[in-house]
Design a protein around this motif. Structure first.
Motif, PDB file in Angstrom:
ATOM      1  N   PHE A 238       0.811  -1.213   0.000  1.00  0.00           N
ATOM      2  CA  PHE A 238       0.000   0.000   0.000  1.00  0.00           C
ATOM      3  C   PHE A 238       0.845   1.264   0.000  1.00  0.00           C
ATOM      4  O   PHE A 238       0.414   2.305  -0.478  1.00  0.00           O
ATOM      5  CB  PHE A 238      -0.994  -0.013   1.167  1.00  0.00           C
TER       6      PHE A 238
ATOM      7  N   TYR B  53      -3.907  -3.915   6.617  1.00  0.00           N
ATOM      8  CA  TYR B  53      -3.719  -4.220   5.204  1.00  0.00           C
ATOM      9  C   TYR B  53      -2.262  -3.908   4.874  1.00  0.00           C
ATOM     10  O   TYR B  53      -1.803  -2.806   5.138  1.00  0.00           O
ATOM     11  CB  TYR B  53      -4.574  -3.339   4.300  1.00  0.00           C
TER      12      TYR B  53
ATOM     13  N   THR C 299      -0.440  -5.736   1.818  1.00  0.00           N
ATOM     14  CA  THR C 299      -0.324  -5.811   0.366  1.00  0.00           C
ATOM     15  C   THR C 299      -1.707  -5.748  -0.268  1.00  0.00           C
ATOM     16  O   THR C 299      -2.695  -6.169   0.328  1.00  0.00           O
ATOM     17  CB  THR C 299       0.351  -7.126  -0.072  1.00  0.00           C
TER      18      THR C 299
ATOM     19  N   THR D 205      -4.748  -6.648  -2.723  1.00  0.00           N
ATOM     20  CA  THR D 205      -5.270  -7.873  -3.335  1.00  0.00           C
ATOM     21  C   THR D 205      -5.239  -7.664  -4.863  1.00  0.00           C
ATOM     22  O   THR D 205      -5.103  -6.532  -5.329  1.00  0.00           O
ATOM     23  CB  THR D 205      -6.718  -8.143  -2.871  1.00  0.00           C
TER      24      THR D 205
ATOM     25  N   GLN E  41      -7.412  -4.923  -6.182  1.00  0.00           N
ATOM     26  CA  GLN E  41      -6.922  -3.601  -5.751  1.00  0.00           C
ATOM     27  C   GLN E  41      -5.733  -3.176  -6.598  1.00  0.00           C
ATOM     28  O   GLN E  41      -5.628  -2.014  -7.007  1.00  0.00           O
ATOM     29  CB  GLN E  41      -6.545  -3.646  -4.267  1.00  0.00           C
TER      30      GLN E  41
ATOM     31  N   THR F 249     -17.477 -10.518  -3.955  1.00  0.00           N
ATOM     32  CA  THR F 249     -17.245 -10.314  -2.534  1.00  0.00           C
ATOM     33  C   THR F 249     -16.130 -11.248  -2.081  1.00  0.00           C
ATOM     34  O   THR F 249     -16.071 -12.387  -2.528  1.00  0.00           O
ATOM     35  CB  THR F 249     -18.527 -10.661  -1.759  1.00  0.00           C
ATOM     36  N   GLY F 250     -15.255 -10.751  -1.236  1.00  0.00           N
ATOM     37  CA  GLY F 250     -14.167 -11.586  -0.740  1.00  0.00           C
ATOM     38  C   GLY F 250     -12.852 -11.303  -1.451  1.00  0.00           C
ATOM     39  O   GLY F 250     -11.801 -11.760  -1.032  1.00  0.00           O
ATOM     40  N   THR F 251     -12.907 -10.515  -2.532  1.00  0.00           N
ATOM     41  CA  THR F 251     -11.680 -10.223  -3.276  1.00  0.00           C
ATOM     42  C   THR F 251     -11.014  -8.930  -2.801  1.00  0.00           C
ATOM     43  O   THR F 251      -9.937  -8.578  -3.265  1.00  0.00           O
ATOM     44  CB  THR F 251     -11.986 -10.057  -4.783  1.00  0.00           C
ATOM     45  N   GLY F 252     -11.676  -8.201  -1.912  1.00  0.00           N
ATOM     46  CA  GLY F 252     -11.153  -6.898  -1.482  1.00  0.00           C
ATOM     47  C   GLY F 252     -11.637  -5.770  -2.377  1.00  0.00           C
ATOM     48  O   GLY F 252     -11.057  -4.692  -2.434  1.00  0.00           O
ATOM     49  N   LYS F 253     -12.768  -6.017  -3.070  1.00  0.00           N
ATOM     50  CA  LYS F 253     -13.234  -5.025  -4.048  1.00  0.00           C
ATOM     51  C   LYS F 253     -13.704  -3.728  -3.388  1.00  0.00           C
ATOM     52  O   LYS F 253     -13.609  -2.662  -3.982  1.00  0.00           O
ATOM     53  CB  LYS F 253     -14.329  -5.614  -4.930  1.00  0.00           C
ATOM     54  N   THR F 254     -14.228  -3.815  -2.166  1.00  0.00           N
ATOM     55  CA  THR F 254     -14.750  -2.600  -1.531  1.00  0.00           C
ATOM     56  C   THR F 254     -13.629  -1.588  -1.315  1.00  0.00           C
ATOM     57  O   THR F 254     -13.738  -0.423  -1.708  1.00  0.00           O
ATOM     58  CB  THR F 254     -15.431  -2.943  -0.186  1.00  0.00           C
TER      59      THR F 254
ATOM     60  N   HIS G 217     -17.007  -0.263   6.591  1.00  0.00           N
ATOM     61  CA  HIS G 217     -15.668  -0.400   6.009  1.00  0.00           C
ATOM     62  C   HIS G 217     -15.043   0.993   5.824  1.00  0.00           C
ATOM     63  O   HIS G 217     -13.886   1.250   6.158  1.00  0.00           O
ATOM     64  CB  HIS G 217     -15.842  -1.077   4.652  1.00  0.00           C
TER      65      HIS G 217
ATOM     66  N   SER H  17      -7.531 -12.781   5.187  1.00  0.00           N
ATOM     67  CA  SER H  17      -8.308 -11.570   4.922  1.00  0.00           C
ATOM     68  C   SER H  17      -9.020 -11.577   3.591  1.00  0.00           C
ATOM     69  O   SER H  17     -10.058 -10.976   3.449  1.00  0.00           O
ATOM     70  CB  SER H  17      -7.402 -10.343   4.957  1.00  0.00           C
TER      71      SER H  17
ATOM     72  N   LYS I   2     -15.949 -12.640   7.773  1.00  0.00           N
ATOM     73  CA  LYS I   2     -14.952 -12.850   6.716  1.00  0.00           C
ATOM     74  C   LYS I   2     -15.120 -14.232   6.095  1.00  0.00           C
ATOM     75  O   LYS I   2     -15.036 -14.408   4.890  1.00  0.00           O
ATOM     76  CB  LYS I   2     -13.535 -12.776   7.336  1.00  0.00           C
TER      77      LYS I   2
ATOM     78  N   ARG J 173     -11.139  -5.472  14.085  1.00  0.00           N
ATOM     79  CA  ARG J 173     -10.491  -5.249  12.806  1.00  0.00           C
ATOM     80  C   ARG J 173      -9.995  -3.820  12.774  1.00  0.00           C
ATOM     81  O   ARG J 173     -10.653  -2.934  12.285  1.00  0.00           O
ATOM     82  CB  ARG J 173     -11.459  -5.437  11.654  1.00  0.00           C
TER      83      ARG J 173
HETATM   84  P1  AMP Z   1     -14.567  -7.393   0.130  1.00  0.00           P
HETATM   85  O1  AMP Z   1     -14.270  -8.276  -1.052  1.00  0.00           O
HETATM   86  O2  AMP Z   1     -14.464  -5.959  -0.204  1.00  0.00           O
HETATM   87  O3  AMP Z   1     -15.878  -7.758   0.755  1.00  0.00           O
HETATM   88  O4  AMP Z   1     -13.416  -7.645   1.231  1.00  0.00           O
HETATM   89  C1  AMP Z   1     -13.243  -8.884   1.868  1.00  0.00           C
HETATM   90  C2  AMP Z   1     -12.426  -8.747   3.152  1.00  0.00           C
HETATM   91  O5  AMP Z   1     -11.050  -8.513   2.853  1.00  0.00           O
HETATM   92  C3  AMP Z   1     -12.838  -7.616   4.073  1.00  0.00           C
HETATM   93  O6  AMP Z   1     -12.897  -8.124   5.381  1.00  0.00           O
HETATM   94  C4  AMP Z   1     -11.735  -6.588   3.963  1.00  0.00           C
HETATM   95  O7  AMP Z   1     -11.562  -5.878   5.167  1.00  0.00           O
HETATM   96  C5  AMP Z   1     -10.525  -7.454   3.676  1.00  0.00           C
HETATM   97  N1  AMP Z   1      -9.469  -6.789   2.869  1.00  0.00           N
HETATM   98  C6  AMP Z   1      -9.647  -6.001   1.802  1.00  0.00           C
HETATM   99  N2  AMP Z   1      -8.470  -5.630   1.281  1.00  0.00           N
HETATM  100  C7  AMP Z   1      -7.499  -6.202   2.033  1.00  0.00           C
HETATM  101  C8  AMP Z   1      -6.070  -6.203   1.986  1.00  0.00           C
HETATM  102  N3  AMP Z   1      -5.394  -5.579   1.024  1.00  0.00           N
HETATM  103  N4  AMP Z   1      -5.409  -6.894   2.924  1.00  0.00           N
HETATM  104  C9  AMP Z   1      -6.086  -7.553   3.872  1.00  0.00           C
HETATM  105  N5  AMP Z   1      -7.429  -7.598   3.972  1.00  0.00           N
HETATM  106  C10 AMP Z   1      -8.144  -6.947   3.059  1.00  0.00           C
END
Ligand code: AMP
Length: 426
Positions: free
Chosen positions: A3, A21, A23, A25, A28, A47-52, A90, A322, A354, A396
């Motif tokens: 980051f 966080y 590195t 995803t 990202q 969902t789960g990829t860190g897209k938010t 978030h 994560s 999670k 968190r």
């Molecule tokens: P999402 O896909 O946006 O629903 O995110 C899934 C989970 O990954 C959430 O709990 C986030 O807080 C976590 N997350 C998102 N980006 C990162 C990152 N770069 N490193 C660690 N955790 C992350």
């Protein structure tokens, strides 16, 4: 990619660090740079990829480096109130050290909330997360001012269209200034999404995050536990499941060290591997593990990608990784080549949400095994539980902090002057 490479505003970096966080995803890494350059995006990511965080961080960064005064800077439109609340939480976590303001606006809430929403819409909030119907209700009243809006984010766009929100989305877009950046996220890309994209996006960067699913031959199981039950459960697994080579993953190296120490104390033959070891020490540990001299290894995620030892037949996740991709990579260390393998995940109360996202990502519910009787009662698995109920989001980083005293679990924040993050943090 770390980051620190994105050159984010210092107060945003503080929130990223406090969220642990380190590195980015894959999604990202692919979308943050073009969003920072001002490009429109169409991304397929689940969902789960860190897209938010992939869309929140660059949006927040711009609003921090080029602040607006008393106007709405970004509008995030989502299909359901649960998602609106989740994104707002978030956002509050990541913006904890900034002065950015935000509010979640969604249907089904009471008249008092409507007044707070109206106030935020009139006085301006940096980021608004909304469901379409509720936003239309406000737009119909005539006081909403989006003149300075810079970002429109449509999240889970396919679901919004499936739920019949096409007309509402069109109406909302008619109220937005033409000169804005558009970010469209969708789990799937059917033709109706492509046609929406053609209408609203300008020369978009297209990003595809392939859905990775673990091979079917890996038997996946999970224990729902209290934190203090984790080590006894691991000892129980190691005693009852025969293995040639077993890997235990922990998210933090401190946990790796502590767990290894405790296992050794109980007489287990085990080694540890993490970034505090020199390269030569790591290679040494790996070769004793690969040769079977030390059958058990406790590791951080430095081993979750790439390591290819055919004899690994058991993987245990001490905690829930994560992002979903890491889960797939961790458990993919077993059942290589022709071998079979089993993967156990320990889900603490804090990690339930999670794990719920990971189950969504891999498209299946993982079998939950009851904890052995001698360990007493265990928590109930309820990954959708709201975080205020003692659950999934506590701990968190700063998430949850700003919610304290700002009206409970909803993730919303009162409108007007009192909804600045710092101000509410207490
Ligand atoms: P999402 O896909 O946006 O629903 O995110 C899934 C989970 O990954 C959430 O709990 C986030 O807080 C976590 N997350 C998102 N980006 C990162 C990152 N770069 N490193 C660690 N955790 C992350």
């Amino acid at each position: 990619m770390r980051f620190t490479d994105f050159n984010f505003h210092p107060s945003l970096m503080e929130g990223i660090e406090a969220s642990h966080y380190e590195t980015a995803t894959p999604v990202q890494e692919k979308v943050i740079p073009p969003i920072l350059e001002g490009r429109d995006i169409i991304a397929s990511a689940q969902t789960g990829t860190g897209k938010t965080a992939a869309f929140l961080l660059p949006v927040m960064n711009r609003l921090l480096t080029e602040p607006l005064d008393g106007a709405v800077g970004a509008l995030i439109v989502v299909p359901t109130r649960e998602l609106a609340i989740q994104i707002a939480q978030h956002l509050e976590g990541l913006s904890y050290f900034t002065n950015l303001s935000s509010i979640a606006i969604y249907g089904g809430s009471d008249a008092q909330n409507f007044v707070a929403e109206k106030k935020a819409l009139q006085m301006g909030a940096d980021v608004i997360v909304c469901t379409p119907g509720r936003m239309i209700a406000h737009l119909n009243m005539g006081y909403v001012n989006f003149k300075q809006l810079r970002f429109l984010v449509l999240d889970e766009a396919d679901r919004m269209l499936d739920m019949g929100f096409q007309d509402d989305i069109n109406k909302i877009i008619n109220h937005l200034p033409a000169n804005r950046q558009n970010l469209l996220f969708s789990a799937t890309m059917p033709e109706k999404i492509r046609s929406l994209a053609r209408r609203i996006l300008l020369d978009p960067v297209e990003v595809n995050i392939a859905i990775s699913r673990p091979p079917d031959k890996i038997v996946q199981r999970a224990y729902v536990v209290y934190e203090q039950q984790k080590i006894p459960v691991i000892q129980h697994i190691l005693k009852t499941i025969p293995y040639k080579n077993a890997l235990i993953f922990c998210s933090r190296k401190q946990t790796v060290k502590e767990l290894t120490r405790q296992l050794k104390r109980a007489g287990t033959v085990v080694e540890e591997i993490h970034s505090d070891l020199e390269q030569s020490q790591r290679e040494n540990v790996l070769s004793t593990f690969a040769s079977g001299r030390v059958p058990l290894l406790v590791a951080t995620d430095i081993l979750s990608r790439g390591i290819d030892i055919d004899t690994i037949d058991l993987v245990i996740n001490y905690d829930v990784p994560s992002d979903g991709e890491d889960y797939v990579h961790r458990i993919g260390r077993t059942a290589r080549a022709e071998a079979d393998g089993t993967a156990y995940t320990l889900i603490s109360e804090m990690d339930q949400r999670k794990f719920g996202s990971i189950e969504q990502l891999i498209g299946k519910e993982v079998d939950k095994v009851p904890v052995p009787d001698f360990l007493g009662a265990a928590p109930v698995y309820d990954p959708k539980r709201k975080s205020s109920g003692g659950g999934a989001q506590r701990g968190r980083g700063p998430a949850g902090g700003p919610n304290r005293g700002s009206g409970g679990a909803s993730g919303r924040r009162s409108g007007g002057g009192s909804h600045r993050s710092r101000g509410n943090a207490g």
